[in-house]
Each structure stands twice: as structure tokens, then as C-alpha cells.
Write a protein that holds these residues in place. Structure first.
Motif, PDB file in Angstrom:
ATOM      1  N   ALA A 160    -102.141 -20.264 -47.548  1.00  0.00           N
ATOM      2  CA  ALA A 160    -100.836 -20.585 -46.956  1.00  0.00           C
ATOM      3  C   ALA A 160    -100.819 -22.002 -46.392  1.00  0.00           C
ATOM      4  O   ALA A 160     -99.871 -22.767 -46.595  1.00  0.00           O
ATOM      5  CB  ALA A 160    -100.499 -19.581 -45.863  1.00  0.00           C
ATOM      6  N   ARG A 161    -101.895 -22.355 -45.713  1.00  0.00           N
ATOM      7  CA  ARG A 161    -101.967 -23.687 -45.134  1.00  0.00           C
ATOM      8  C   ARG A 161    -101.885 -24.734 -46.255  1.00  0.00           C
ATOM      9  O   ARG A 161    -101.160 -25.715 -46.150  1.00  0.00           O
ATOM     10  CB  ARG A 161    -103.273 -23.839 -44.355  1.00  0.00           C
ATOM     11  CG  ARG A 161    -103.151 -24.826 -43.221  1.00  0.00           C
ATOM     12  CD  ARG A 161    -104.464 -25.416 -42.835  1.00  0.00           C
ATOM     13  NE  ARG A 161    -105.426 -24.463 -42.308  1.00  0.00           N
ATOM     14  CZ  ARG A 161    -105.861 -24.483 -41.037  1.00  0.00           C
ATOM     15  NH1 ARG A 161    -105.365 -25.341 -40.181  1.00  0.00           N
ATOM     16  NH2 ARG A 161    -106.793 -23.651 -40.645  1.00  0.00           N
ATOM     17  N   GLY A 166     -98.921 -28.830 -48.761  1.00  0.00           N
ATOM     18  CA  GLY A 166     -98.548 -29.455 -50.031  1.00  0.00           C
ATOM     19  C   GLY A 166     -97.060 -29.760 -50.137  1.00  0.00           C
ATOM     20  O   GLY A 166     -96.629 -30.556 -50.977  1.00  0.00           O
ATOM     21  N   LEU A 167     -96.273 -29.121 -49.272  1.00  0.00           N
ATOM     22  CA  LEU A 167     -94.828 -29.391 -49.223  1.00  0.00           C
ATOM     23  C   LEU A 167     -94.503 -30.476 -48.192  1.00  0.00           C
ATOM     24  O   LEU A 167     -93.350 -30.637 -47.789  1.00  0.00           O
ATOM     25  CB  LEU A 167     -94.068 -28.106 -48.850  1.00  0.00           C
ATOM     26  CG  LEU A 167     -94.202 -26.914 -49.813  1.00  0.00           C
ATOM     27  CD1 LEU A 167     -93.690 -25.639 -49.148  1.00  0.00           C
ATOM     28  CD2 LEU A 167     -93.438 -27.175 -51.108  1.00  0.00           C
ATOM     29  N   VAL A 172     -99.149 -25.188 -38.390  1.00  0.00           N
ATOM     30  CA  VAL A 172     -99.852 -24.874 -37.147  1.00  0.00           C
ATOM     31  C   VAL A 172    -100.216 -23.398 -37.223  1.00  0.00           C
ATOM     32  O   VAL A 172     -99.364 -22.566 -37.535  1.00  0.00           O
ATOM     33  CB  VAL A 172     -98.941 -25.164 -35.933  1.00  0.00           C
ATOM     34  CG1 VAL A 172     -99.433 -24.461 -34.693  1.00  0.00           C
ATOM     35  CG2 VAL A 172     -98.832 -26.663 -35.706  1.00  0.00           C
ATOM     36  N   VAL A 173    -101.494 -23.085 -36.987  1.00  0.00           N
ATOM     37  CA  VAL A 173    -101.962 -21.710 -37.134  1.00  0.00           C
ATOM     38  C   VAL A 173    -102.104 -21.053 -35.765  1.00  0.00           C
ATOM     39  O   VAL A 173    -102.731 -21.614 -34.857  1.00  0.00           O
ATOM     40  CB  VAL A 173    -103.305 -21.679 -37.889  1.00  0.00           C
ATOM     41  CG1 VAL A 173    -103.891 -20.276 -37.904  1.00  0.00           C
ATOM     42  CG2 VAL A 173    -103.119 -22.206 -39.312  1.00  0.00           C
ATOM     43  N   LEU A 174    -101.489 -19.879 -35.612  1.00  0.00           N
ATOM     44  CA  LEU A 174    -101.637 -19.109 -34.378  1.00  0.00           C
ATOM     45  C   LEU A 174    -102.914 -18.266 -34.447  1.00  0.00           C
ATOM     46  O   LEU A 174    -103.180 -17.637 -35.473  1.00  0.00           O
ATOM     47  CB  LEU A 174    -100.437 -18.171 -34.179  1.00  0.00           C
ATOM     48  CG  LEU A 174     -99.202 -18.777 -33.517  1.00  0.00           C
ATOM     49  CD1 LEU A 174     -98.485 -19.733 -34.452  1.00  0.00           C
ATOM     50  CD2 LEU A 174     -98.257 -17.685 -33.043  1.00  0.00           C
ATOM     51  N   ASP A 175    -103.669 -18.269 -33.353  1.00  0.00           N
ATOM     52  CA  ASP A 175    -104.865 -17.428 -33.269  1.00  0.00           C
ATOM     53  C   ASP A 175    -104.502 -16.000 -32.888  1.00  0.00           C
ATOM     54  O   ASP A 175    -105.236 -15.064 -33.177  1.00  0.00           O
ATOM     55  CB  ASP A 175    -105.832 -17.985 -32.212  1.00  0.00           C
ATOM     56  CG  ASP A 175    -106.262 -19.410 -32.534  1.00  0.00           C
ATOM     57  OD1 ASP A 175    -106.441 -19.720 -33.736  1.00  0.00           O
ATOM     58  OD2 ASP A 175    -106.392 -20.218 -31.593  1.00  0.00           O
TER      59      ASP A 175
END
Lengths: 305, 305
Positions: A160-161, A166-167, A172-175
Motif C-alpha cells: 500500500a505504501r 507511486g501516486l 503516513v502509517v498508523l501504528d
């Protein structure tokens, strides 16, 4: 499954904007919406947004095709990525997910744009929760870089990242999942105080908005709140700041407002916003906002912070 | 009294920056500070800031002279405007004001840059409170447009608005004084939630800062919080938003954090900020922030919102 085909399920404001972003980066978009006669408006809005994306990133060469299709099955059958933008209702989304899982490739990733629901509320009845994520954009998604991801499965998270980065997005990833993720919690906290200042009669709605835009908002467009206090601590940085000014921040926090949206307060805010709008329609204001965002994004592209 | 001479009392970070702004707009600046050996650093810092102001507004032609003087009396005697940037202490400021009123022209206006004190706390022992105002800039004042004014005397208020607007600032007038004025109350409210998200383990310090910069912060650099909800309400605007989504905002407000800055939490924030800084010094970070602000300000100058 074709790894250049993205399905957009729910083709309102968010779906239109996502479609433009996907197409700008060379993906073919198959969009579906359960509404009646949605196709014409969708095509007009997504084409307009696509032109805006291309004006910011003129180096994009291969533009994908945006197609409105008649059934959910048709949209998802060949997609490697499915972006769901349905109304914020758990039963509505869960019913959609059942239909999606029946028709989609078993390798496709299903991403919900949900702003106010969490992964756990939505994943419970999925056959393949390991390929389900929440990926919340910030409105309007084709201009705002932020995508907030919650994805418990590590490999899906990395996929997903990579996809959103790429777009040209800033992921930002939530823990840990949270209602409102990060951005809407911050926005809500700020707005509560902005409403409280109206309630207390400190300043007009337009003065409060002007203070934000010309002060902290402008600063936060280039530097985060934590980092700003690092610079606010002089040569001692955040550690000095927290040890010396932490207690005064705690007193400030205790003095912040906890407004209730009474009829009277709602009336004051509505009146103030209309005064600030000064006769400009919602569409005119949106166009001004987007034009200003395009200028600022182009300026920010010149450097990193 | 010469209406091209401004006195800057207190020549630290804020005083340096004000001096640059005043000089860029053709005023001669007489600065004074009670510290030892402050002059050299002050001249270097204010010259650097002056170059930054001129790079944003290249049309400025007549640049004033910035002079460090040896006594408060010398600084204020010929000034028509006195900008005070002393430490945030009521007794310190009140003692300064006594000295200022002894030496200044009786027509001069005295403006305090105070961020955390209010007009009423400072005005009580003045001989001429009608020519005293609070005029709080947002750091760094030579780049950030916002000046928040509280001035009970109507004529002084209009004079102040004209003076700061003439410096290319965006003045915002408070109807009622408040500790933290508007901007720092908003900043404090937002930071409380940013700290709470760290406390709850929702995301890292750098992820929270990145979410702000690429999401709400970016949006608030072009549109205020109240106006953003006007556009968030679709064609029904703020009235529709408040009537239909007001209750869910109130629930969100009730769910926001009320963190306490324990040793453990302070440690997490310090560690997170240092990780985000990635070895960059405070000076390097400040230079990056200023360069980014200069780019964004130049972009914003292209249009209104």
C-alpha cells in the motif's frame, strides 16, 4: 487481474478525485456508483480534477482512461486495487465488501477511504482481511498529498505504501487505529478551539480564520507541530522547551474551551462564515482553494522539510 | 519625534526580526537591549533577516538603517513607534514602560509583542494607556504575515492596523483580550492532540508531523478552519454541516485526549523529534523552515483566499 486497472467504488466527491489521481499516473479506472444518472457529473468532475493534477505534475506522460461502468462486478473483476468511497456506514460498507469479494481477484487489495470508521469495525466479516486496509485521503485527494494508512498485515502495508507513494502521495502509517486517524483528530481539536473563540467573543469568524491562515496554518504547511516546538526552544530544542515551558503549556491546555454547539453558537458561526464568504458561492470558494493549493504545492515541490 | 524612527526594545529573536521588517519598509530602527555584548549578534541576525524580507518583496526600494544604541532613552527619544519585546514577565515589562514613558514622545505608540500576557495585565500603571497596545507577531515576524492586535482605544487601533498593514502584515483585531490571543490558543489546542496521539501510541512523532504538514496544515495555509467546514458541507455549506454533522463533531471533541506531560511522555516526544530531525541542527532546521516559508509566501502572493 490487470495491474494497471483500479476500481473506484463510490463515485462522489472522493471517488471523482481519486479517479483523476489514478488516471494521471497511468492507471485505467473503472468506477461504479449505485446512484441514478451519476455518470455525466462524474466524468465532468474527474476530467476537471485530472487537468489540475497534470498542471502540478507536468512530467506525467501516460494518462489512463476513466470509465464509468454499470455494475460493481464489472468495476472490480479485473482490478488489482479497489478503492472504496461509500457512505460512512458500517452495514453499507460490509454489504459492499461481500459483493466485492465475490467478484474481485483473490489477490486484489481492498482499500477503504473511510474517515470516521476504523479497520476493526470493517474487517470482521471479510474473507481475506489480510488484503484489506484503510487508506484515508485528505480532501481533495487529487491535490492534498496525505494518505493515512492502517494495515495490520505487514506485506499489504508495504504494498500500500508503495502504491500511494507511486501516486506522488505522502503516506503516513498508523501504528494503532484511531477514529479520525491522525489528521481529522488534529483538525477537530483545532476547530474546537476556533469555535470556542467565537463562543467567548474573542474575535469574529473571519478574524479567527485569517489568524490561522497567516499564522499557524502557514507554518504547519512547512513544519509539523512537534518540530515547531523544537525550534521554539532555542538552542536547547524540544527537551529545553518541555522541561521549562511544559508546565505553562499544561496550564494553557487546561484553559482551552469546551464549547457546546447550541442554536445560538451555530447561528453565530453560520453568520460569521457567510460574512467571510462575502457572497462567494461554495463552488467559487472551492475553485479559489484549489487554485491556491496548486500554487502552494508547486512552491513546496521546490524543496524538502 | 520622527515618524520614520522606530524603537525596538529587547533585541533577541523577535526584536531582530521586527528590526529587519521595519528597515525593509524604510523605517530607521534604534534598537536597545539590556544584555551584555548583544550588538554584534543583533546586527548579523537582523541583516540576515533583512535580506530574506527583500527576497520576498523585491519591490521595496527605500531601506532604513538599523542601529544598536547604548541606552533605552536613546532608542525611544525620537521614535513614533516603540515595539517592546522583553521577557514575558509583568514586573519586567512594567518597569520598562515607566522608563519608556519618561523618555518617549507623548504621541508615540507603545506596542508590546507579548504572546502570553494580556493588555490588562500590562496597562494598569501606564500614564497613557490609550496609546498602548498588544501587537503579537508570529515567529519569525519578518516572514510570517500575522500580527494580532488588542487595542481598546479606537483611534490607536486604527493607527496600529494601518502601521502593520503598511509593513505587508496581515493584522487581525481581537474584540476581547485572551491569554495566547488567537493563534497560540489554536496552536496549543492542536499540539495537545498531537501529544495525545504520541501518548496513545497511534503514530510516531514524525508521522504525526508529516500528517499535519501534508494534510490539515497545508489546507490551513490557504483556507481557515471555519471556512473549510463550509466547503465540507457540500452545497449546504456550514449550516448543513453544523446541523447534520455537529453532533458527531461534539462526540469527536469528547474523545480527544487530555495528556499530562509525564517524564515518560516527555521522553517519547524528545526521542521522536530528534529522530525526525535526523541529525539536522536547530540552525539547519530553522534555515530549511525559512526557505520553505519564503517559497510558500511567494506562491501565496499570486492570489487571494
Amino acid at each position: 487481474m490487470q495491474d494497471r486497472t483500479v476500481a473506484v467504488i463510490g463515485a462522489g466527491l472522493i471517488g471523482q478525485s481519486w479517479s483523476a489521481l489514478f488516471a494521471a499516473h497511468g492507471y485505467d479506472v473503472l468506477a461504479w456508483d449505485p446512484a441514478n444518472n451519476w455518470e455525466e457529473r462524474f466524468q465532468a468532475k474527474s476530467s476537471h480534477a485530472l487537468r489540475q493534477v497534470c498542471s502540478i505534475a507536468p512530467s506525467l506522460s501516460e494518462i489512463g482512461r476513466i470509465q464509468a461502468v454499470g455494475t460493481l462486478q464489472e468495476a472490480v473483476a479485473s482490478a488489482f486495487w479497489i478503492q472504496e468511497n461509500a457512505p460512512e456506514s458500517v452495514p453499507v460498507k460490509i454489504e459492499l465488501y461481500e459483493q466485492i469479494e465475490e467478484s474481485a481477484s483473490k489477490d486484489a487489495i481492498l482499500a477503504s477511504s473511510t474517515s470516521s470508521l476504523t479497520w476493526s469495525m470493517l474487517a470482521s466479516s471479510l474473507r481475506a482481511p489480510d488484503r484489506f486496509i484503510t487508506a484515508h485521503p485528505f480532501n481533495p485527494p487529487h491535490l492534498m498529498p496525505l494518505v493515512e494508512i492502517f494495515a495490520p498485515h505487514p506485506q499489504t502495508r508495504e504494498t500500500a505504501r508503495g502504491f500511494y507513494d507511486g501516486l506522488g502521495r505522502h503516506t503516513v502509517v498508523l501504528d494503532r487505529e484511531a477514529v479520525g486517524h491522525i489528521a481529522n483528530r488534529l483538525a477537530s481539536a483545532l476547530w474546537r478551539e476556533a469555535v470556542s473563540l467565537v463562543e467567548e467573543g474573542v474575535a469574529s469568524v473571519s478574524a479567527i480564520d485569517a489568524a490561522l491562515v497567516n499564522g499557524p496554518g502557514l507554518r504547519w504547511s512547512v513544519i509539523g507541530a512537534h518540530m515547531a516546538y523544537h525550534l521554539g526552544g532555542g538552542s536547547g530544542g524540544i527537551e529545553y522547551y518541555l522541561r521549562h515551558l511544559g508546565p505553562s503549556q499544561e496550564r494553557r491546555w487546561a484553559s482551552l474551551g469546551t464549547p457546546t454547539l447550541t442554536q445560538e453558537l451555530v447561528g453565530k458561526i453560520v453568520e460569521g462564515v457567510l460574512e467571510e464568504a462575502g457572497g462567494r458561492t461554495i463552488e467559487e470558494l472551492e475553485a479559489e482553494r484549489d487554485a491556491a493549493l496548486v500554487r502552494v504545492l508547486a512552491a513546496k515541490a521546490g524543496g524538502r522539510l
